[in-house]
Design a protein around this motif. Structure first.
Motif, PDB file in Angstrom:
ATOM      1  N   ARG A 105       0.837  -1.205   0.000  1.00 50.08           N
ATOM      2  CA  ARG A 105       0.000   0.000   0.000  1.00 50.08           C
ATOM      3  C   ARG A 105       0.870   1.253   0.000  1.00 50.08           C
ATOM      4  O   ARG A 105       1.821   1.373   0.783  1.00 50.08           O
ATOM      5  N   THR A 132      -4.243   6.957  -2.038  1.00 48.98           N
ATOM      6  CA  THR A 132      -3.813   5.638  -1.564  1.00 48.98           C
ATOM      7  C   THR A 132      -3.906   4.659  -2.728  1.00 48.98           C
ATOM      8  O   THR A 132      -4.944   4.574  -3.386  1.00 48.98           O
ATOM      9  N   TRP A 182      -7.818  -2.783   0.808  1.00 47.59           N
ATOM     10  CA  TRP A 182      -7.775  -2.692   2.254  1.00 47.59           C
ATOM     11  C   TRP A 182      -7.921  -4.064   2.903  1.00 47.59           C
ATOM     12  O   TRP A 182      -8.648  -4.916   2.442  1.00 47.59           O
ATOM     13  N   GLN A 224      -3.129  -5.878   3.070  1.00 48.43           N
ATOM     14  CA  GLN A 224      -1.772  -5.401   2.845  1.00 48.43           C
ATOM     15  C   GLN A 224      -0.780  -5.982   3.852  1.00 48.43           C
ATOM     16  O   GLN A 224      -1.134  -6.261   4.986  1.00 48.43           O
ATOM     17  N   SER A 283       3.042  -0.989   4.360  1.00 51.30           N
ATOM     18  CA  SER A 283       2.580   0.344   3.970  1.00 51.30           C
ATOM     19  C   SER A 283       3.783   1.252   3.724  1.00 51.30           C
ATOM     20  O   SER A 283       4.741   1.255   4.507  1.00 51.30           O
TER      21      SER A 283
END
Length: 376
Positions: A198, A213, A317, A320, A323
């Motif tokens: 992500r 995002t 969402w 992941q 990040s």
């Protein structure tokens, strides 16, 4: 004893303790004794292939067990030497002793990470497949950034890379890319990269400079050779030809040399467009399919197939593994090991080793604090 020597000895002890845990030390010592006994059997080499497998495993365990014993013995002797040197105010000898402890701490850390690369396929080369998630240009640009990250990581390690398939994005980036990375323990290092990555950043494609995002998925599987038998029923395959995209001169745009193979029972799809020859691309794609099926079997053996398939179903969402935040602050965080870095530019330029080490540790059951310590 000086604080520095105590600190170095503590580092060595922590690495050795984690290594023993990852190896299942008592079982490893017994296994090594068994392999040493088998290696002395003159009939072992009646089956050369089996003998080579025994010797490889014996050498791996010997390197670990004997290496750890040697580190512990030398560390103990060095600490005693430093104690004597301090009592005699011999600064030169203390300095030499501290240098030895630093070297041993580095060796223990290397052994600690090596202990994580003991899976059945860890020593093999790897295919890394990257797919952009939903989101058009933003996600496709992010997929290309990830591809560059893995290419730079491989370059830093001196590994060989080859782009097996690439599907370009409409405006920028890529829809998908498959890279073969060849080098020692390539699959072992990269296997925990499978999952959704992500990105949070200020969009370079948004005139209003809003934060966006984006998601991309990564799939990693080992390269297989003739020593691994994978049976594939030709009736289970759907084979398509298409024109190659991307760089490659006039030829790739005029002939349908690229190959896409779908394995109907599993739903696995592979593609190859690296060669001018359709025949060679087909052979390479078949090898890629065998690798995917082999990796699938490895996942089943590790009892992780259900979780892995769930991670593949939705590039978004909740799935992941890592990040990458570029705005409003700078942070890369692995959601499995809790390891993080405040320098995403370096990570995206291929400085992945700490994240790989921490996720490998988490995979074999280390606690989050232990996994983070391993990466440092």
């Amino acid at each position: 004893m000086s604080a520095e020597s105590d600190q170095l000895n503590e580092q060595i002890g922590r690495s050795v303790a984690l290594l023993r845990r990852h190896l299942d030390w008592d079982a490893a010592v017994l296994k090594l004794a068994e392999l040493n006994h088998r290696a002395e059997d003159p009939n072992l080499w009646n089956d050369a292939e089996a003998a080579q497998a025994v010797m490889r495993e014996r050498n791996r365990l010997s390197s670990m067990v004997d290496g750890v014993n040697a580190i512990e013995t030398e560390a103990k002797d060095t600490l005693e030497l430093i104690g004597l040197a301090e009592a005699e105010n011999d600064e030169a000898m203390v300095k030499d002793g501290l240098a030895t402890l630093e070297r041993l701490a580095g060796s223990a850390k290397e052994k600690e990470i090596e202990s994580l690369l003991s899976g059945e396929a860890d020593s093999r080369d790897a295919f890394v497949e990257i797919n952009a998630g939903a989101g058009g240009t933003e996600a496709q640009d992010w997929a290309q950034m990830l591809a560059r990250m893995y290419l730079r990581w491989a370059e830093r390690r001196g590994f060989k890379t080859e782009i097996m398939e690439e599907s370009e994005g409409e405006q920028a980036g890529i829809k998908s890319m498959t890279i073969q990375i060849s080098g020692t323990n390539a699959y072992g290092w990269l296997k925990t990269e499978a999952g959704v990555h992500r990105l949070v950043r200020i969009s370079p494609f948004d005139a209003n400079a809003r934060r966006q995002t984006s998601f991309a998925s990564v799939w990693v599987y080992p390269v297989v050779d003739d020593t691994i038998e994978i049976e594939i029923n030709p009736a289970d395959l759907k084979v398509d030809t298409f024109r190659a995209s991307g760089a490659g001169g006039q030829h790739v745009n005029k002939t349908e040399s690229a190959i896409r193979i779908t394995h109907v029972p599993s739903g696995i799809i592979v593609a190859c467009q690296t060669d001018r020859s359709q025949h060679r691309n087909r052979a390479t794609a078949m090898n890629m399919l065998k690798a995917r099926l082999y990796e699938q079997e490895l996942q089943k053996r590790e009892a992780k197939a259900a979780a892995t398939e769930a991670a593949k179903t939705d590039i978004g969402w909740g799935h992941q593994i890592r990040s990458y935040v570029l705005a409003p602050y700078q942070l890369v965080k692995d959601l499995r090991s809790n390891y993080e870095s405040g320098n995403p530019a370096a990570v995206l330029d291929g400085a992945l080793d700490p994240f790989l080490a921490s996720s490998l540790a988490a995979r074999v059951g280390a606690t989050r604090s232990e996994a983070s310590a391993m990466a440092e």
